[in-house]
Design a protein around this motif. Structure first.
Motif, PDB file in Angstrom:
ATOM      1  N   LEU A 295     -20.145  25.220   1.032  1.00 28.23           N
ATOM      2  CA  LEU A 295     -19.609  24.237   1.966  1.00 28.23           C
ATOM      3  C   LEU A 295     -20.492  23.001   2.036  1.00 28.23           C
ATOM      4  CD1 LEU A 295     -18.268  26.480   4.835  1.00 28.23           C
ATOM      5  CD2 LEU A 295     -17.020  25.338   3.044  1.00 28.23           C
ATOM      6  N   GLY A 296     -21.820  23.204   1.951  1.00 27.37           N
ATOM      7  CA  GLY A 296     -22.715  22.048   1.943  1.00 27.37           C
ATOM      8  C   GLY A 296     -22.409  21.124   0.782  1.00 27.37           C
ATOM      9  N   ILE A 297     -22.231  21.718  -0.400  1.00 29.51           N
ATOM     10  CA  ILE A 297     -21.972  20.908  -1.592  1.00 29.51           C
ATOM     11  C   ILE A 297     -20.595  20.260  -1.505  1.00 29.51           C
ATOM     12  CG2 ILE A 297     -21.608  21.053  -4.071  1.00 29.51           C
ATOM     13  CD1 ILE A 297     -23.847  23.208  -4.037  1.00 29.51           C
ATOM     14  N   LEU A 298     -19.597  21.037  -1.050  1.00 30.98           N
ATOM     15  CA  LEU A 298     -18.244  20.478  -0.890  1.00 30.98           C
ATOM     16  C   LEU A 298     -18.266  19.271   0.029  1.00 30.98           C
ATOM     17  CD1 LEU A 298     -15.600  23.279  -0.444  1.00 30.98           C
ATOM     18  CD2 LEU A 298     -15.560  21.353  -2.002  1.00 30.98           C
ATOM     19  N   GLU A 299     -19.043  19.407   1.119  1.00 29.43           N
ATOM     20  CA  GLU A 299     -19.095  18.322   2.089  1.00 29.43           C
ATOM     21  C   GLU A 299     -19.659  17.066   1.443  1.00 29.43           C
ATOM     22  OE1 GLU A 299     -21.548  19.190   5.410  1.00 29.43           O
ATOM     23  OE2 GLU A 299     -20.636  17.664   6.677  1.00 29.43           O
ATOM     24  N   SER A 300     -20.691  17.247   0.622  1.00 28.96           N
ATOM     25  CA  SER A 300     -21.282  16.032   0.067  1.00 28.96           C
ATOM     26  C   SER A 300     -20.406  15.471  -1.059  1.00 28.96           C
ATOM     27  CB  SER A 300     -22.711  16.292  -0.391  1.00 28.96           C
ATOM     28  OG  SER A 300     -22.736  16.852  -1.653  1.00 28.96           O
ATOM     29  N   PHE A 301     -19.681  16.320  -1.752  1.00 28.07           N
ATOM     30  CA  PHE A 301     -18.724  15.785  -2.746  1.00 28.07           C
ATOM     31  C   PHE A 301     -17.640  14.972  -2.050  1.00 28.07           C
ATOM     32  CE2 PHE A 301     -19.869  19.037  -6.071  1.00 28.07           C
ATOM     33  CZ  PHE A 301     -20.449  18.077  -6.879  1.00 28.07           C
ATOM     34  N   ALA A 302     -17.202  15.487  -0.894  1.00 23.56           N
ATOM     35  CA  ALA A 302     -16.112  14.805  -0.199  1.00 23.56           C
ATOM     36  C   ALA A 302     -16.540  13.450   0.319  1.00 23.56           C
ATOM     37  CB  ALA A 302     -15.614  15.662   0.958  1.00 23.56           C
ATOM     38  N   SER A 303     -17.877  13.242   0.415  1.00 23.13           N
ATOM     39  CA  SER A 303     -18.296  11.932   0.911  1.00 23.13           C
ATOM     40  C   SER A 303     -18.507  10.938  -0.227  1.00 23.13           C
ATOM     41  CB  SER A 303     -19.564  12.072   1.745  1.00 23.13           C
ATOM     42  OG  SER A 303     -20.552  12.719   1.015  1.00 23.13           O
ATOM     43  N   MET A 304     -18.108  11.307  -1.453  1.00 26.66           N
ATOM     44  CA  MET A 304     -18.173  10.343  -2.556  1.00 26.66           C
ATOM     45  C   MET A 304     -17.139   9.250  -2.316  1.00 26.66           C
ATOM     46  SD  MET A 304     -18.585  12.918  -5.729  1.00 26.66           S
ATOM     47  CE  MET A 304     -18.731  11.788  -7.091  1.00 26.66           C
ATOM     48  N   ASN A 305     -17.507   8.045  -2.763  1.00 24.80           N
ATOM     49  CA  ASN A 305     -16.678   6.894  -2.394  1.00 24.80           C
ATOM     50  C   ASN A 305     -15.260   6.954  -2.924  1.00 24.80           C
ATOM     51  OD1 ASN A 305     -18.299   5.515  -0.685  1.00 24.80           O
ATOM     52  ND2 ASN A 305     -19.416   4.485  -2.324  1.00 24.80           N
ATOM     53  N   TRP A 306     -15.118   7.383  -4.185  1.00 26.22           N
ATOM     54  CA  TRP A 306     -13.751   7.320  -4.730  1.00 26.22           C
ATOM     55  C   TRP A 306     -12.853   8.364  -4.093  1.00 26.22           C
ATOM     56  CZ3 TRP A 306     -11.715  11.433  -7.493  1.00 26.22           C
ATOM     57  CH2 TRP A 306     -12.625  12.377  -7.950  1.00 26.22           C
ATOM     58  N   ILE A 307     -13.451   9.451  -3.617  1.00 21.43           N
ATOM     59  CA  ILE A 307     -12.625  10.428  -2.900  1.00 21.43           C
ATOM     60  C   ILE A 307     -12.265   9.883  -1.527  1.00 21.43           C
ATOM     61  CG2 ILE A 307     -12.639  12.716  -1.829  1.00 21.43           C
ATOM     62  CD1 ILE A 307     -14.156  13.725  -4.157  1.00 21.43           C
ATOM     63  N   LYS A 308     -13.233   9.213  -0.903  1.00 18.71           N
ATOM     64  CA  LYS A 308     -12.959   8.657   0.424  1.00 18.71           C
ATOM     65  C   LYS A 308     -11.931   7.536   0.360  1.00 18.71           C
ATOM     66  CE  LYS A 308     -17.138   8.155   2.382  1.00 18.71           C
ATOM     67  NZ  LYS A 308     -18.114   7.968   3.465  1.00 18.71           N
ATOM     68  N   ASP A 309     -11.847   6.879  -0.806  1.00 16.84           N
ATOM     69  CA  ASP A 309     -10.818   5.840  -0.940  1.00 16.84           C
ATOM     70  C   ASP A 309      -9.429   6.453  -0.923  1.00 16.84           C
ATOM     71  OD1 ASP A 309     -12.592   3.861  -0.944  1.00 16.84           O
ATOM     72  OD2 ASP A 309     -12.710   3.635  -3.118  1.00 16.84           O
TER      73      ASP A 309
END
Lengths: 343, 404
Positions: A295-309
């Protein structure tokens, strides 16, 4: 690719904290069958152990230096920490600098003591009560502990720096053949990750390779039979509660340079670590660790810019989304055992 | 009357009287006396009493009656507030559409969340509701849906409020610019001064109070209905119910939705008293608060949650107001040294330390008095009765014949 590795690394330190707290929660749940809402408070107390130690170490006495003047023209009052007086200026300064790692030694006995008192004084009386009561009383305890800390340390975050040797960042990219400055990773987070690894292996090793651990595992599987064999399992479980408290406390101690401790940091982590425990499977130690890192890693992947776009703000809700999906598809969690909390 | 038994009818009358005469009851001290700080009869606080009363009554239906401990009920409160404020923005300041929508929207949310969460029970249910509530809090706090759609839904950290540029299609110049019910402003207060006492009668409070009495009445009807009996059976032994071939899920879902609607109604009323909606209302500590109220008052009893809500809100207000100088006044009759010591001992529990007091109180209640204040009252009542009986009979074996 470099962004990918960076996020993976970023996820590791948060994942380590989740894994450590969830490990302690699962230990308590697996041994004593108690749902401990005060576990976040233990994490916070650990963090404040490190604050306390650094305050103790910087206790100073004042001398008046006649040769120097302050801005009012009076003789300058120089504060010298006692440790510098006792061990000489250089050793003393080094000890103060290393306050956070030293706090590990300080926190272990304190946390084991806190855990022991908590179990004997309060939680012991709740084994026969429904789970809802356990949740409620530990929730109340968490509020009390948090307010006590707030009373003594104030409501503001207290910055607690890492030792000078670990400040700055490590250029991880160069090691893997990327351009310099592509993957920058603070040293302390690396330290945290390795520290978490050591604590987790120590707990597993302790359970797996010592007689004490073997008895505890047996007790987790079938408490009654172990009791019938003439082993005082309650006493061992109490010690396990102390150890679980110490694990949470250590996670807190080492987390202080990453995030300045404040009185509600425990509550902030508590909800997430419960989610971690449930995703990993109630009562499963490897599950807790795995889910913590995942979950820690998933959370930080989800905060990548292109995903947040694509989906704005997904990083804030991804953990809950994953938890809901996993609970619905695999009700026992990733590695849950059968018959644990089924009713 | 109203299809109630005599006992419930008495209870309803008591609650109705308490709420209707609250401005008198809560202001027992003259305004300029030293005890005036214990007065709680000002509109803002009285509104909170009844609004949280509604919230706790609804939560009790789920937790006290059905046995499902939800740790995410504040989410519905927030949803209710947001819906009401949206109605102000779109239609105008009349509160009726706002209240209506807040109940409907929170019911929809409760249906969705309940449908998923109720697949599990026990601790898993608590954590699922907690996860949902935290998720909704994050969504509201950063206005994720609004950002996704490119507009504003919850207005993030600032909180949702009404601006001049909003359409407000039903609004006209003759209508007040604050929440009102057909021209009756929620904030208008009539003060009655009698010989040093001052009593405030606030329109908003009386609206909330009437709604709470209605809500309380509905809760009584649910408690006494066959449906309520089924919920009690779910709490007692769900497995056994399942073995009799009965599907308990629809019942649990129904009560989850009902209690979500209560929470939404409370949230809507909050927005009626103050046309703002913020995400902090949805945080999980806010859910914890309603749990505290229900337990403290007495989960599973009818009047407990109302008492608990009043108790917590009253003492929150009073305790946070007391400071060291007031304590020094109180204990002035002690010699100086002892006075300072006593003030020093009490100091951590007052003012900002109110939460500490609350936490300790809550732990004591859970440990020693699982039935809450109501059980405490019953125990005291029994003790008194027993004392009387043994006096009458002159012997001590009254314990063998309980009064009921």
């Amino acid at each position: 690719m470099d962004a990918f590795i960076l996020q993976l690394l970023n996820g590791l330190d948060k994942g380590s904290a989740y894994a450590l707290i969830a490990l302690g929660l699962t230990l308590i749940f697996g041994t004593l069958g108690v749902v401990n809402f005060a576990h976040g408070a233990l994490f916070m107390i650990g963090a404040f152990c490190s604050v306390t130690l650094s305050r103790i170490l910087t206790l100073s006495y004042e001398t008046v230096d006649e040769t120097q003047k302050d801005f009012l023209g009076n003789p300058l009052v120089v504060k010298t920490p006692y440790v510098e007086k006792w061990f000489g200026p250089e050793t003393g300064a080094a000890i103060i600098d290393w306050a956070v790692p030293l706090a590990i030694l300080f926190a272990i006995p304190v946390m084991i003591f806190v855990g022991y008192v908590m179990e004997r004084g309060l939680i012991k009386h709740f084994y026969k009560r429904p789970h809802a009561d356990q949740i409620l009383v530990t929730f109340g305890l968490a509020i009390v502990l948090q307010e006590v800390i707030k009373y003594f340390y104030g409501a503001n975050p207290i910055p607690t720096p890492a030792p000078g040797a670990f400040t700055g960042s490590f250029d991880f990219g160069v090691l893997l053949g990327f351009d310099p400055n592509a993957i920058i990773y603070p040293y302390w987070r690396l330290v945290y990750f390795f520290f978490a690894g050591i604590v987790i292996s120590a707990v597993f090793g302790f359970l797996q390779f010592t007689t004490f651990g073997m008895v505890v595992r047996a007790g987790m599987a079938d408490r009654e039979t172990v009791g019938l064999l003439g082993i005082n399992i309650d006493k061992r479980f109490t010690i396990m509660f102390g150890i679980a408290a110490a694990v949470a406390g250590l996670a807190g101690v080492m987390y202080t340079p990453i995030n300045s401790p404040n009185y509600h940091m425990g509550m902030d982590f508590l909800v997430l670590s419960f989610v971690v425990v449930v995703v990993g499977g109630m009562g499963s130690l490897p599950g807790a660790v795995l889910a913590g890192f995942m979950l820690g890693i998933l959370e930080s992947f989800a905060s990548m810019n292109w995903i947040k776009d694509i989906v704005p703000g997904i990083d804030q809700i991804i953990i809950y989304l994953v938890a809901i999906i996993i609970l619905l598809t695999r009700p026992r969690g990733l590695m849950g055992r059968k018959g644990v909390m089924e009713d | 009357m109203f299809g109630l038994e005599k006992r419930d009818y008495t209870l309803l009358i008591i609650v109705a009287c308490l709420t209707m005469f609250a401005p008198f009851i809560l202001n027992p001290f003259p305004t300029d006396s030293a005890m005036a700080q214990f007065n709680a009869g000002y509109p803002d606080l009285m509104q909170r009493f009844v609004i949280f009363g509604i919230f706790a009554i609804g939560f009790n239906l789920l937790f006290g009656l059905t046995g499902y401990l939800s740790f995410g009920h504040a989410a519905f409160l927030g949803v209710g507030s947001y819906s009401a404020v949206w109605m102000y923005k779109l239609l105008g300041y009349n509160i009726l559409p706002g209240l209506f929508l807040s109940v409907i929207v929170s019911a929809v949310f409760a249906l969705l969340i309940g449908y998923i969460s109720l697949r599990r029970s026990g601790i898993y249910f608590s954590i699922l509701t907690l996860a949902f509530a935290q998720m909704m809090f994050s969504i509201a706090y950063s206005d994720l849906i609004g950002r996704f759609l490119g507009t504003t839904i919850t207005n993030g950290e600032t909180g949702l409020q009404v601006y001049n540029s909003d359409p407000q299609v039903l609004h006209s110049a003759s209508k007040p610019d604050i929440p009102h019910l057909f021209g009756q402003q929620m904030q208008s207060t009539y003060s009655l001064d009698i010989a040093g006492w001052s009593f405030d009668f606030n329109t908003g409070y009386y609206l909330c109070a009437l709604i709470m009495i209605a809500a309380f009445y509905i809760a009584i009807r649910i408690f006494r209905s066959p449906f309520g009996l089924m919920l009690r059976a779910i709490k007692t032994n769900q497995t056994r119910l399942n073995y009799t071939g009965l599907n308990t899920r629809p019942y649990a879902l129904a009560v989850f939705v009902i209690s979500g609607m209560y929470a939404g109604l409370a949230g809507g009323l909050m927005a009626c008293m103050d046309p703002l909606a913020g995400a902090e209302r949805m945080q999980w500590t806010a859910s914890g608060e309603v749990v505290l109220m229900t337990i403290l008052g007495g989960a599973g009893t009818l009047i407990g949650p109302v008492l608990g809500a009043g108790f917590i809100k009253y003492f929150e207000n009073i305790f946070s107001k007391i400071n060291d100088s007031i304590l020094h006044q109180w204990f002035a009759f002690f010699p100086d040294g002892i006075e300072d010591a006593v003030v020093f001992m009490i100091h951590p529990f007052i003012g900002k330390g109110w939460h500490l007091t609350l936490g300790i109180l809550f732990m004591l209640v859970v440990i020693f008095l699982p039935g809450g204040l109501v059980e405490g009252g019953q125990r005291i009542g029994k003790l008194l009765k027993r004392g009387k009986k043994s006096e009458d009979k002159g012997d001590g074996d009254a314990a063998s014949t309980p009064a009921e």
